[in-house]
Motif scaffolding. Structure first.
Motif, PDB file in Angstrom:
ATOM      1  N   GLU A  64       0.808  -1.050   0.134  1.00  0.00           N
ATOM      2  CA  GLU A  64       0.041   0.025   0.094  1.00  0.00           C
ATOM      3  C   GLU A  64       0.870   1.304  -0.076  1.00  0.00           C
ATOM      4  N   GLN A  65       1.910   1.380   0.499  1.00  0.00           N
ATOM      5  CA  GLN A  65       2.675   2.399   0.775  1.00  0.00           C
ATOM      6  C   GLN A  65       3.456   2.597  -0.379  1.00  0.00           C
ATOM      7  N   GLU A  66       3.829   1.441  -1.174  1.00  0.00           N
ATOM      8  CA  GLU A  66       4.621   1.563  -2.491  1.00  0.00           C
ATOM      9  C   GLU A  66       3.448   1.987  -3.434  1.00  0.00           C
ATOM     10  N   ASN A  67       2.403   1.799  -3.292  1.00  0.00           N
ATOM     11  CA  ASN A  67       1.478   2.308  -4.323  1.00  0.00           C
ATOM     12  C   ASN A  67       0.941   3.733  -4.034  1.00  0.00           C
ATOM     13  N   ASP A  68       1.164   4.037  -2.932  1.00  0.00           N
ATOM     14  CA  ASP A  68       0.665   5.466  -2.605  1.00  0.00           C
ATOM     15  C   ASP A  68       1.883   6.137  -2.883  1.00  0.00           C
ATOM     16  N   LYS A  69       2.979   5.777  -2.986  1.00  0.00           N
ATOM     17  CA  LYS A  69       4.183   6.668  -3.591  1.00  0.00           C
ATOM     18  C   LYS A  69       4.247   6.740  -5.054  1.00  0.00           C
ATOM     19  N   LYS A  70       3.811   5.767  -5.965  1.00  0.00           N
ATOM     20  CA  LYS A  70       3.624   5.619  -7.106  1.00  0.00           C
ATOM     21  C   LYS A  70       2.459   6.936  -7.641  1.00  0.00           C
ATOM     22  N   ILE A  71       1.345   6.777  -6.923  1.00  0.00           N
ATOM     23  CA  ILE A  71       0.526   7.673  -7.217  1.00  0.00           C
ATOM     24  C   ILE A  71       0.754   9.365  -6.943  1.00  0.00           C
ATOM     25  N   THR A  72       1.380   9.525  -5.876  1.00  0.00           N
ATOM     26  CA  THR A  72       2.002  10.524  -5.725  1.00  0.00           C
ATOM     27  C   THR A  72       2.914  11.528  -6.556  1.00  0.00           C
ATOM     28  N   ARG A  73       3.539  10.518  -7.171  1.00  0.00           N
ATOM     29  CA  ARG A  73       4.659  10.921  -8.127  1.00  0.00           C
ATOM     30  C   ARG A  73       4.083  11.160  -9.603  1.00  0.00           C
TER      31      ARG A  73
END
Length: 74
Positions: A64-73
Motif C-alpha cells: 500500500e505504501q509503495e502504491n501511494d508513492k507511485k500515485i503521488t509521483r
C-alpha cells in the motif's frame, strides 16, 4: 507475535538473518524461511500461524505504501 520485529527474533533463534535491502523483499524471504522451518517440524503450528499473519499484514502495508508513492509521483 505482534510485529515484524517479533518474526525477525523468531527466525534469529534458528540462525536466520534476512536483509535484502528492500523491506518488501525481506518480508517475502522471511515468509519462505518461516515455511521451511514449519515444513521441517522445527516450528509449532501456533507460532507459524501467528508469524504468517504478521508477515501478511506487513506485506499488505508495504504494498500500500509503495502504491501511494507511485500515485503521488504521477
Amino acid at each position: 507475535m505482534k510485529d515484524l520485529y517479533d518474526v525477525q527474533q523468531l527466525l534469529k533463534r534458528f540462525g536466520i538473518f534476512v536483509y535484502l535491502g528492500k523491506r518488501l523483499y525481506d518480508i517475502e524471504m522471511m515468509k519462505i524461511e518461516l515455511e521451511r522451518l514449519y515444513q521441517n517440524g522445527l516450528l509449532a503450528r501456533e507460532n507459524y500461524l501467528q508469524a504468517e499473519l504478521v508477515l501478511r499484514r506487513e506485506h499488505r502495508l508495504e504494498k500500500e505504501q509503495e502504491n501511494d508513492k507511485k500515485i503521488t509521483r504521477n
